[in-house]
Every structure is written in C-alpha cells, then in structure tokens.
Design an enzyme around this catalytic site. Sequence first.
Site, short mmCIF file in Angstrom:
data_model
loop_
_atom_site.label_atom_id
_atom_site.label_comp_id
_atom_site.label_asym_id
_atom_site.label_seq_id
_atom_site.Cartn_x
_atom_site.Cartn_y
_atom_site.Cartn_z
N ASP A 1 -4.61 3.66 -2.26
CA ASP A 1 -5.70 4.03 -1.34
C ASP A 1 -6.22 5.43 -1.61
OD1 ASP A 1 -6.00 1.75 0.48
OD2 ASP A 1 -3.92 2.17 1.02
N ASP B 107 -6.71 -6.37 3.96
CA ASP B 107 -6.09 -5.05 4.02
C ASP B 107 -6.15 -4.51 5.44
OD1 ASP B 107 -5.17 -2.47 3.54
OD2 ASP B 107 -6.84 -1.88 2.25
N MET C 239 -8.83 8.28 -0.48
CA MET C 239 -9.65 8.71 0.67
C MET C 239 -10.13 10.14 0.45
SD MET C 239 -7.34 7.27 3.79
CE MET C 239 -6.60 5.63 3.74
N SER D 4 0.86 -1.19 0.00
CA SER D 4 0.00 0.00 0.00
C SER D 4 0.89 1.24 0.00
CB SER D 4 -0.89 0.01 1.24
OG SER D 4 -1.43 1.31 1.40
N MET E 131 -12.07 4.64 -0.96
CA MET E 131 -12.72 4.90 0.32
C MET E 131 -13.37 6.27 0.20
SD MET E 131 -9.68 3.37 2.68
CE MET E 131 -8.53 3.48 1.31
N HIS F 166 -8.27 1.22 -4.36
CA HIS F 166 -9.20 0.99 -3.25
C HIS F 166 -9.88 2.32 -2.94
CE1 HIS F 166 -9.52 0.01 1.37
NE2 HIS F 166 -10.70 0.16 0.81
C1 DX5 Z 1 -6.38 1.66 5.36
C2 DX5 Z 1 -5.89 1.34 3.98
C3 DX5 Z 1 -4.78 0.38 3.93
C4 DX5 Z 1 -3.53 0.81 4.65
C5 DX5 Z 1 -2.92 -0.42 5.23
O1 DX5 Z 1 -7.54 2.40 5.28
O2 DX5 Z 1 -6.94 0.82 3.18
O3 DX5 Z 1 -4.48 -0.04 2.59
O4 DX5 Z 1 -2.57 1.44 3.84
O5 DX5 Z 1 -1.83 -0.06 6.00
P1 DX5 Z 1 -1.13 -1.06 7.00
O6 DX5 Z 1 -0.64 -2.22 6.18
O7 DX5 Z 1 -0.05 -0.23 7.58
O8 DX5 Z 1 -2.19 -1.48 8.00
ZN ZN Z 2 -6.45 -0.11 1.20
#
Ligand code: DX5
Ligand code: ZN
Length: 232
Positions: A38, A179, A40, A11, A72, A70
């Site tokens: 990711d 994840d 957001m 990620s 969000m 991904h």
């Molecule tokens: C959290 C993200 C993840 C995040 C995971 O909302 O969707 O992809 O980067 O990070 P780690 O592996 O550090 O938990």
């Molecule tokens: Zn993610």
Amino acid sequence: MTMKDNLIAPSILSADFARLGEEVDNVLIAGADMVHFDVMDNHYVPNLTIGPLVCEALRKHGVTAPIDVHLMIRPVDRIIPDFAAAGASYITFHPEGSEHVDRTLQLIRDQGCKAGLVFNPATPLTHLQYVMDKVDMVLLMSVNPGFGGQSFLPSALDKLRQVRQLIDESGQDIRLEIDGGVKVDNIGAIHAAGADTFVAGSAIFGAAQAQDPNDYDSVISALREELAGSAH
Ligand code: DX5
Ligand code: ZN
C-alpha cells in the site's frame, strides 16, 4: 462463470515494519500467494507509507512472490516506472489519481507490469467501460482508503457481483480483488459475490502478532477453509 484460483494477498500495512523482510517471508511460508503493498501520499489519502525503495528492498531480500502495488497517490504517472524497476508485479491506481486513465493503464503495461484500476466505495464503475481490454485487475475497496483495520462496507458485495458480471461478459483475463475489512468470518460471502483475490491486513498480521509473531499458518488456513467452503 470462469473463475480463477483464489489468491490471498496479505497487506503489509499491518506488518511490523521494523522486521518487514522477515514478516513477508513468514506470511509467504504460511501460504500467502502475493504481497499487497500500500502506497499512500498524505495527499490523495490522509496517510503516508512506503515507496519504490521498500519494494526494491523486498526483492533484494529474496522475495519472489508477486508484489501487488496499490497506489493511493495523486498524480501517479511519474512514479510508475520507478515501481516497475523496483520489481512490482501488479500496479493498481485510483482513477481519481490520474488525469488520463487510459494512458496510465498503457504506461503500466509498457513498463512490463500488470495494470489495475481501483474503485473507492463511492466511485462508480463507469471508468471501466472503455478500458476492459487494458486492465489485468479490478480492485474494489470495501473501506475508504488510507488505513488498515476498518470494517468491511457491505455495499461492496453488490459491486463485486456487478464487476464479476462485467468481467465474465468481457471474456478478458481479469482478476477481481477486494481490499478492506476482509476477515475469516466474511471472506466466504466475499468469494461468493465474485472476488478471486483477497487482501487482508489486520486479519493476518494482527491475529498472528497477538499470539505467536512467527505463526501465520492458522489464520491463512482458516481463510482458505472459508474459501473452499463457499461457492460462486
Ligand atoms: C487501505 C489499504 C488496505 C489495508 C487493508 O487503504 O488499501 O490494503 O491495508 O487493511 P485491513 O485488511 O486491515 O482492512
Ligand atoms: Zn490496499
């Protein structure tokens, strides 16, 4: 049980964004399979990250590995064609982010990408029931979405076993991704519970930045060793 090859998806949320192209090149050279991206929106989740411009910049930089976007964000439909045009391979979203989950899944495939649904720790799996033929990936969150570096929630293991059974029963070609909080010391148990695609942010980028910023080999090799030593 029919299992796919295991994929490791760093990620980039935990990468050094000032050197993003180089960071992505380095994790891929070190053996990562896919780039986890990711997105957001400071609305669906309490954090704000990157959009299609950055995805396109990675493609222009020369990244050819799959990019696993991904989302969000809420709503999701408006931005999906932009991510497809920017070079996304997978696009996954949370059912809470779409008014019409079936329509959004079809939209992603119509745009030429692979489609996936993401389940938060407290989100039931019911959304999957009528769309198993429209998903290429199920992503289970093992932390609440929004931040890297959180601890793995053990309840995700039972949920993985449930989804693994649903996928196997469906006979469909569907990846099962996990994840949040994936580390060298728990990836074996996560694999044994049925996951075949492993997102790791802080475990990969954090470990390497603490030592040699250009050497991701040791942590990715350690993750692979744990995968090889654990069975479904
Ligand atoms: C959290 C993200 C993840 C995040 C995971 O909302 O969707 O992809 O980067 O990070 P780690 O592996 O550090 O938990
Ligand atoms: Zn993610």
